[in-house]
Design a protein around this motif. Sequence first.
Motif, PDB file in Angstrom:
ATOM      1  N   ARG A   1       0.851  -1.248  -0.054  1.00  0.00           N
ATOM      2  CA  ARG A   1       0.136  -0.062  -0.197  1.00  0.00           C
ATOM      3  C   ARG A   1       1.037   1.418   0.095  1.00  0.00           C
ATOM      4  NH1 ARG A   1      -3.200  -0.468   4.920  1.00  0.00           N
ATOM      5  NH2 ARG A   1      -2.517  -2.227   4.900  1.00  0.00           N
TER       6      ARG A   1
ATOM      7  N   ALA B   1      -5.773   0.181  -2.325  1.00  0.00           N
ATOM      8  CA  ALA B   1      -6.907   0.538  -1.321  1.00  0.00           C
ATOM      9  C   ALA B   1      -7.918  -1.138  -1.091  1.00  0.00           C
ATOM     10  CB  ALA B   1      -8.145   1.513  -1.947  1.00  0.00           C
TER      11      ALA B   1
ATOM     12  N   ASP C   1      -4.959  -4.000   0.984  1.00  0.00           N
ATOM     13  CA  ASP C   1      -5.466  -4.032   2.484  1.00  0.00           C
ATOM     14  C   ASP C   1      -6.346  -5.221   2.777  1.00  0.00           C
ATOM     15  OD1 ASP C   1      -6.062  -2.290   4.532  1.00  0.00           O
ATOM     16  OD2 ASP C   1      -8.237  -1.645   3.672  1.00  0.00           O
TER      17      ASP C   1
ATOM     18  N   ASP D   1       0.252  -0.245   9.198  1.00  0.00           N
ATOM     19  CA  ASP D   1      -0.982  -0.441   8.521  1.00  0.00           C
ATOM     20  C   ASP D   1      -1.861   0.985   8.494  1.00  0.00           C
ATOM     21  OD1 ASP D   1      -3.341  -2.083   7.396  1.00  0.00           O
ATOM     22  OD2 ASP D   1      -4.351  -1.578   8.986  1.00  0.00           O
TER      23      ASP D   1
ATOM     24  N   ASP E   1      -2.402   3.305   5.134  1.00  0.00           N
ATOM     25  CA  ASP E   1      -3.594   3.710   4.683  1.00  0.00           C
ATOM     26  C   ASP E   1      -3.549   5.286   4.564  1.00  0.00           C
ATOM     27  OD1 ASP E   1      -4.741   1.320   4.801  1.00  0.00           O
ATOM     28  OD2 ASP E   1      -5.662   1.304   6.661  1.00  0.00           O
TER      29      ASP E   1
ATOM     30  N   THR F   1      -4.322   7.605   1.115  1.00  0.00           N
ATOM     31  CA  THR F   1      -5.301   8.540   1.172  1.00  0.00           C
ATOM     32  C   THR F   1      -4.549   9.929   0.921  1.00  0.00           C
ATOM     33  OG1 THR F   1      -6.573   7.210   2.722  1.00  0.00           O
ATOM     34  CG2 THR F   1      -7.247   9.686   2.307  1.00  0.00           C
TER      35      THR F   1
END
Length: 153
Positions: free
Chosen positions: A3, A34, A38, A58, A62, A66
């Motif tokens: 990610r 995403a 994830d 984690d 994220d 974003t």
Amino acid sequence: LSRAGAASWLCGYAASPRPGRNRAVAWAALLWGATVSDWLDGPIARHFGPTRFGAVLDLEADSWLTLWAAVAAWRSGGLPAYCLIAPLARYLVRGRRGFSTPMATARWQKAAGAAQMVVLTGALAPSRSLRALARRLGPYASIGQLLALAGRR
């Protein structure tokens, strides 16, 4: 980590001189980061055992995804600049409250984060109609995310 890699790719996309050119690749990177990556990290963490570092990584991956999805959507014309406020405010709130404080705890806060990611995904989509819908929904997702940030203890 995948990610964070997708977020780094979006960072490069956002910094490129013509960020609307490879929109499909940016959209694919965001979809990977995403969704697939994830969804994979939970079973992997349960199999090998969760760690405190893994939980922080984690959350940060994220947030990094974003942030750079929002910047990429703005730079490519998918969202107005004010949609950057919520992802940037997250770092101000996090820095002020400390990185060990849990962020999203209530279901509505998690839903606000998910709504924001859906809008960002739509804003980078190859489809003009999805981008137009994301532009209309962007302010609502941003307000929801700002309320979620304000409601975190």
